[in-house]
Enzyme design. Structure first.
Site: not given
Length: 462
Positions: A206, A209, A338, A390, A408
């Site tokens: 992530s 992103k 993705y 998050y 993660v």
């Protein structure tokens, strides 16, 4: 700017750089006494097969000493093209040295001058490096009690027990070496520091992103927010949920990131779309390394990403793509893209340069290339600050007050705008934050030592 204006600007910049003074301010010459001793030894030696060099030819500026001066101030010699032009011999006169320097780009000249006169963001680099090493050593030595292959407890810097776990929902990520711990720091001037396992590759997950968002925003501007919002969701990163306008909440959670990367060149083949993002990623790294997708991790995510598959089907059902996607094949290609971006492999050394581009208003501090528009960087940092960690984002902003993004795989990116970036990697994830626990512990020590909280100030910091 036309060619004539560029040349004029270049001449003005060179005149502004007082190289003779800058070179005189630091000791870059050979040790004269040692040179004299070596020269006398040559003269007295029995080997007369060749004449010993003249003494004046041995006294001058050395590239080695320049490299050492820059290195002590955090500037790595390998990031300068100058040293490729200084391979011909070891010693140069000051005039020769200045001539070679002035052949470099204006950006590189400015970096060299800043290094020589110590006009850098961190002026006492050795003290800064020592402090970071102390924090790193303290965190690395935290007591870890591993109860199983996937679970452990760690006693943090405050003596509290924290429960951690590896992300077994992506099988390949549960097979990593849990002893790995790395920190890399890159300032907006290109000063760099690496601690621990900084050359070990991992997948970005992530933490990709913010870069994907920045690249997409550069192409579409705020039009992309017709499809994805910019509010914290207050939910887990993989939660299937839309905002009150029928959009994914923000680009930093899974649904929002899938939507974001799907918007660029959506009519093109998947290979073209992946390559488009990859080329922009390379510019963020300074193109000093080869980027590729970790195929086992990519396949692992593709095979077991049931929540993400459910999420794209839900978004399709709710009309989130507004007619852009009209078949299941197109839908799955977006999910495939993705996963590919999340599976790009980097090291902390590489990724810290990428995040330093965000700290430096979109300009790569190593190459000087503008890789993202300022407007896109501002948007990306705002989202990192409010949504990047998050459902731990609010607490992180409250405690540390800097933009950050976790992944993660165990990586955490931190950006201190106008100052520096850091990338931290350690696989154990806190069950409370879904972020690397050792990463959070290093950030905690760093922000306490250097009060960079956006609402902090040295004059009243306690």
């Amino acid at each position: 700017m036309n060619l004539g204006a560029q040349r004029l600007t270049r001449r003005i910049l060179r005149k502004a750089h007082n190289w003779s003074q800058a070179l005189s301010d630091v000791n870059l010459e050979n040790d004269t006494d040692q040179i004299c001793e070596d020269w006398l030894s040559l003269v007295k030696s029995k080997d007369t097969s060749s004449s010993p060099p003249h003494l004046p030819d041995l006294i001058g500026i050395t590239s080695r000493k320049l490299r050492n001066v820059l290195s002590k101030r955090g500037l790595e010699g390998r990031t300068f093209n100058l040293f490729r032009d200084l391979r011909e011999r070891e010693t140069y006169t000051k005039e020769e040295f200045v001539g070679i320097i002035e052949k470099q780009s204006d950006f590189e000249q400015q970096r060299i001058l800043n290094g020589l006169v110590n006009n850098l963001k961190v002026t006492d680099w050795e003290s800064f490096e020592k402090s970071c090493e102390e924090i790193f050593d303290e965190v690395r030595d935290l007591e870890i009690d591993q109860s199983s292959k996937l679970d452990c407890s760690i006693i943090d810097r405050n003596g509290k027990v924290k429960i951690c776990r590896l992300p077994d929902y992506i099988p390949q990520l549960s097979e990593v070496d849990t002893s790995l711990f790395a920190v890399s720091i890159c300032t907006v001037d290109g000063q760099r520091m690496h601690l621990g396992d900084s050359d070990i590759y991992y997948t970005m997950q992530s933490t990709s992103k913010p870069y994907t968002y920045g690249i997409t925003h550069a192409a579409l501007d705020d039009v992309l927010h017709e499809f994805v919002g910019h509010e914290p969701s207050g939910q887990a990163f993989n939660k299937i949920i839309l905002d009150n306008q029928g959009r994914p909440f923000n680009p930093m959670i899974n649904m929002g990131a899938i939507m974001t990367c799907s918007l660029v060149h959506h009519e093109q083949p998947l290979s073209h779309r992946f390559n488009y993002f990859l080329e922009h990623y390379k510019k963020l790294t300074g193109s000093r390394s080869t980027l590729s997708c970790n195929m086992p991790v990519y396949k692992s995510e593709l095979e077991v990403g049931f929540m993400n598959k459910a999420a794209v089907n839900y978004m399709m059902t709710m009309g989130c793509w507004k007619g852009m996607i009209q078949s299941e094949e197109q839908l799955l290609k977006n999910l495939d893209l993705y996963y590919q971006l999340c599976s790009i492999e980097v090291t902390t050394e590489i990724q810290s340069i990428m995040s330093a581009c965000l700290a430096n208003r979109g300009i790569n501090p190593i190459t000087g290339e503008s890789v993202l528009p300022i407007r896109s960087v501002k948007r990306a940092l705002s989202l990192m600050f409010t949504c990047g960690m998050y459902d731990y984002s609010g607490r992180f902003a409250f405690k540390y007050g800097v933009p950050a993004k976790s992944g993660v795989s165990g990586v955490t990116d931190v950006v201190i705008p106008g100052v520096l970036s850091m990338t931290i990697y350690s696989p154990w994830l806190s069950i409370h934050s879904s972020s690397s626990l050792l990463g959070l512990q290093f950030i905690d020590g760093f922000i306490k030592k250097f009060p960079y909280h956006v609402f902090d100030s040295r004059q009243y910091a306690k």
